[in-house]
Design an enzyme around this catalytic site. Structure first.
Site, PDB file in Angstrom:
ATOM      1  N   SER A  10      57.782  34.790  21.244  1.00  0.00           N
ATOM      2  CA  SER A  10      58.707  34.418  22.315  1.00  0.00           C
ATOM      3  C   SER A  10      59.954  33.756  21.731  1.00  0.00           C
ATOM      4  CB  SER A  10      57.989  33.399  23.207  1.00  0.00           C
ATOM      5  OG  SER A  10      57.549  32.310  22.387  1.00  0.00           O
ATOM      6  N   GLY A  11      60.907  33.396  22.609  1.00  0.00           N
ATOM      7  CA  GLY A  11      62.041  32.589  22.155  1.00  0.00           C
ATOM      8  C   GLY A  11      61.544  31.286  21.549  1.00  0.00           C
ATOM      9  N   ASP A  32      51.226  38.971  18.784  1.00  0.00           N
ATOM     10  CA  ASP A  32      51.548  38.908  20.215  1.00  0.00           C
ATOM     11  C   ASP A  32      50.816  40.050  20.910  1.00  0.00           C
ATOM     12  OD1 ASP A  32      54.185  37.648  21.946  1.00  0.00           O
ATOM     13  OD2 ASP A  32      53.193  39.439  22.762  1.00  0.00           O
ATOM     14  N   ASP A  33      50.341  39.798  22.118  1.00  0.00           N
ATOM     15  CA  ASP A  33      49.581  40.838  22.829  1.00  0.00           C
ATOM     16  C   ASP A  33      50.465  41.990  23.296  1.00  0.00           C
ATOM     17  OD1 ASP A  33      47.250  39.528  22.254  1.00  0.00           O
ATOM     18  OD2 ASP A  33      47.096  38.525  24.207  1.00  0.00           O
ATOM     19  N   HIS A 135      57.683   3.922  23.191  1.00  0.00           N
ATOM     20  CA  HIS A 135      56.490   3.217  22.694  1.00  0.00           C
ATOM     21  C   HIS A 135      55.329   3.276  23.686  1.00  0.00           C
ATOM     22  CE1 HIS A 135      57.089  -0.175  25.452  1.00  0.00           C
ATOM     23  NE2 HIS A 135      58.377   0.058  25.261  1.00  0.00           N
ATOM     24  N   HIS A 144      53.996  19.810  28.053  1.00  0.00           N
ATOM     25  CA  HIS A 144      55.311  20.279  27.592  1.00  0.00           C
ATOM     26  C   HIS A 144      56.381  19.348  28.142  1.00  0.00           C
ATOM     27  CE1 HIS A 144      58.571  23.690  27.604  1.00  0.00           C
ATOM     28  NE2 HIS A 144      58.913  22.655  26.860  1.00  0.00           N
ATOM     29  N   ILE A 165      63.415  20.210  32.250  1.00  0.00           N
ATOM     30  CA  ILE A 165      64.567  19.839  31.421  1.00  0.00           C
ATOM     31  C   ILE A 165      65.372  18.695  32.054  1.00  0.00           C
ATOM     32  CG2 ILE A 165      66.008  21.675  32.461  1.00  0.00           C
ATOM     33  CD1 ILE A 165      67.170  22.095  29.589  1.00  0.00           C
TER      34      ILE A 165
HETATM   35  C1  LIG Z   1      63.896  25.690  25.636  1.00  0.00           C
HETATM   36  C2  LIG Z   1      63.542  25.945  27.083  1.00  0.00           C
HETATM   37  O1  LIG Z   1      64.139  26.742  27.748  1.00  0.00           O
HETATM   38  S1  LIG Z   1      62.225  25.060  27.729  1.00  0.00           S
HETATM   39  C3  LIG Z   1      62.227  25.376  29.494  1.00  0.00           C
HETATM   40  C4  LIG Z   1      63.153  24.441  30.253  1.00  0.00           C
HETATM   41  N1  LIG Z   1      63.132  24.791  31.670  1.00  0.00           N
HETATM   42  C5  LIG Z   1      62.837  23.906  32.616  1.00  0.00           C
HETATM   43  O2  LIG Z   1      62.616  22.756  32.354  1.00  0.00           O
HETATM   44  C6  LIG Z   1      62.764  24.439  34.028  1.00  0.00           C
HETATM   45  C7  LIG Z   1      62.054  23.506  35.000  1.00  0.00           C
HETATM   46  N2  LIG Z   1      61.797  24.234  36.209  1.00  0.00           N
HETATM   47  C8  LIG Z   1      62.232  23.851  37.442  1.00  0.00           C
HETATM   48  O3  LIG Z   1      62.862  22.808  37.628  1.00  0.00           O
HETATM   49  C9  LIG Z   1      61.896  24.846  38.538  1.00  0.00           C
HETATM   50  O4  LIG Z   1      63.009  24.943  39.400  1.00  0.00           O
HETATM   51  C10 LIG Z   1      60.606  24.457  39.309  1.00  0.00           C
HETATM   52  C11 LIG Z   1      59.418  24.771  38.379  1.00  0.00           C
HETATM   53  C12 LIG Z   1      60.559  23.005  39.705  1.00  0.00           C
HETATM   54  C13 LIG Z   1      60.479  25.270  40.597  1.00  0.00           C
HETATM   55  O5  LIG Z   1      60.552  26.620  40.300  1.00  0.00           O
HETATM   56  P1  LIG Z   1      60.265  27.700  41.465  1.00  0.00           P
HETATM   57  O6  LIG Z   1      58.900  27.464  42.027  1.00  0.00           O
HETATM   58  O7  LIG Z   1      60.568  29.046  40.887  1.00  0.00           O
HETATM   59  O8  LIG Z   1      61.263  27.264  42.602  1.00  0.00           O
HETATM   60  P2  LIG Z   1      62.559  28.009  43.153  1.00  0.00           P
HETATM   61  O9  LIG Z   1      63.562  28.256  42.069  1.00  0.00           O
HETATM   62  O10 LIG Z   1      62.074  29.195  43.970  1.00  0.00           O
HETATM   63  O11 LIG Z   1      63.168  26.910  44.139  1.00  0.00           O
HETATM   64  C14 LIG Z   1      62.492  26.512  45.329  1.00  0.00           C
HETATM   65  C15 LIG Z   1      63.339  25.454  46.009  1.00  0.00           C
HETATM   66  O12 LIG Z   1      63.294  24.240  45.222  1.00  0.00           O
HETATM   67  C16 LIG Z   1      64.620  23.878  44.804  1.00  0.00           C
HETATM   68  N3  LIG Z   1      64.506  23.417  43.407  1.00  0.00           N
HETATM   69  C17 LIG Z   1      64.043  24.113  42.351  1.00  0.00           C
HETATM   70  N4  LIG Z   1      64.057  23.349  41.248  1.00  0.00           N
HETATM   71  C18 LIG Z   1      64.554  22.150  41.626  1.00  0.00           C
HETATM   72  C19 LIG Z   1      64.799  20.958  40.914  1.00  0.00           C
HETATM   73  N5  LIG Z   1      64.541  20.878  39.609  1.00  0.00           N
HETATM   74  N6  LIG Z   1      65.287  19.908  41.599  1.00  0.00           N
HETATM   75  C20 LIG Z   1      65.566  19.993  42.934  1.00  0.00           C
HETATM   76  N7  LIG Z   1      65.338  21.123  43.659  1.00  0.00           N
HETATM   77  C21 LIG Z   1      64.843  22.185  43.007  1.00  0.00           C
HETATM   78  C22 LIG Z   1      65.450  25.149  44.914  1.00  0.00           C
HETATM   79  O13 LIG Z   1      66.811  24.866  45.098  1.00  0.00           O
HETATM   80  C23 LIG Z   1      64.815  25.797  46.126  1.00  0.00           C
HETATM   81  O14 LIG Z   1      65.306  25.155  47.274  1.00  0.00           O
HETATM   82  P3  LIG Z   1      65.497  25.973  48.677  1.00  0.00           P
HETATM   83  O15 LIG Z   1      64.117  26.445  49.066  1.00  0.00           O
HETATM   84  O16 LIG Z   1      66.074  24.939  49.589  1.00  0.00           O
HETATM   85  O17 LIG Z   1      66.416  27.104  48.351  1.00  0.00           O
END
Ligand SMILES: CC(=O)SCCNC(=O)CCNC(=O)[C@H](O)C(C)(C)COP(=O)(O)OP(=O)(O)OC[C@H]1O[C@@H](n2cnc3c(N)ncnc32)[C@H](O)[C@@H]1OP(=O)(O)O
Length: 208
Positions: A10-11, A32-33, A135, A144, A165
């Protein structure tokens, strides 16, 4: 030459392969599968699937799982350990980890992360880019912390929870198992197992 096998092309896996080179692994290959359809991940070869890796695990000086789903990562890690794989952890040279902190097998600590004194990180965790664990924090297996997460002192995070994030968690707050904290949230109260919490301050919006 020390050889590392990474399960999960993956990334996230590429970040681990890049980091492995920096800390002295001589050769890194992926499993990877999606193999044989998937042959490469960035600069690195994909040599087989999970089954191929468990069969050949003794040929590698270290193995690590690079799968974002916390429960799948823990399950694959258990499988590799049961097959006799030498699970390793990877810590980026530009991370700061207290000598009085502990990091479990199969966990990774990315560039810019900080883990302070008497913090304990379980097995198979991801402490992503620039995240800080202050601490006396206690992280269960398979947690994660996404990039830029900040845990204040004495925070507990349960098994397989995912902190999105840029989220931050107030000191001494306890987060249960299997919790999802949305990107950018500010957690100021304890969260029970298997809930999703969003916003500032974080509110529970659902439970699994
Ligand atoms: C190196 C890397 O890339 S590591 C990965 C880093 N990525 C992250 O940390 C991503 C974290 N994920 C999130 O915050 C996601 O939005 C989740 C898991 C909380 C929710 O994801 P999903 O279940 O797919 O929700 P979805 O995108 O369909 O949004 C549902 C509703 O919640 C809201 N919502 C989603 N995330 C957030 C958030 N973080 N804060 C406030 N509201 C949010 C959306 O605006 C939407 O609102 P609406 O129904 O009024 O339109």
């Amino acid at each position: 030459m020390k050889r590392l096998a990474i399960l999960g092309a993956s990334g996230h896996g590429k970040v681990l392969a890049d980091m492995a080179e920096l800390v002295g692994w001589g050769e890194t290959v992926f499993f990877d599968d999606a193999w044989p359809g998937l042959e490469k991940a960035g600069q690195w070869r994909v040599e087989g699937d999970t089954r191929a890796l468990t069969a050949a695990v003794a040929a590698y000086d270290g193995v690590i799982v690079a799968i974002g789903d916390n429960l799948v990562r823990l399950d694959k890690q258990r499988l590799l350990a049961e097959s006799g794989g030498a699970l390793v952890s990877l810590i980026h040279p530009q991370a700061s980890v207290s000598r009085y902190a502990s990091i479990g097998a199969g966990s990774v600590v990315m560039a810019g992360a900080v883990i302070n004194v008497d913090a304990h990180v379980g097995k198979g965790c991801i402490i992503n880019t620039g995240a800080t664990v202050d601490h006396d924090c206690e992280l269960g297996d398979g947690v994660h912390l996404s990039p830029g997460v900040h845990l204040a002192g004495g925070v507990k995070v349960g098994r397989a929870s995912w902190i999105g994030i840029g989220a931050s968690v107030k000191q001494l707050v306890s987060i249960g198992d299997g919790v999802v904290v949305g990107a950018g949230a500010a957690v100021v109260q304890n969260l029970p197992d298997r809930c999703t919490a969003l916003g500032v301050p974080a509110r529970i919006v659902g439970s699994a």
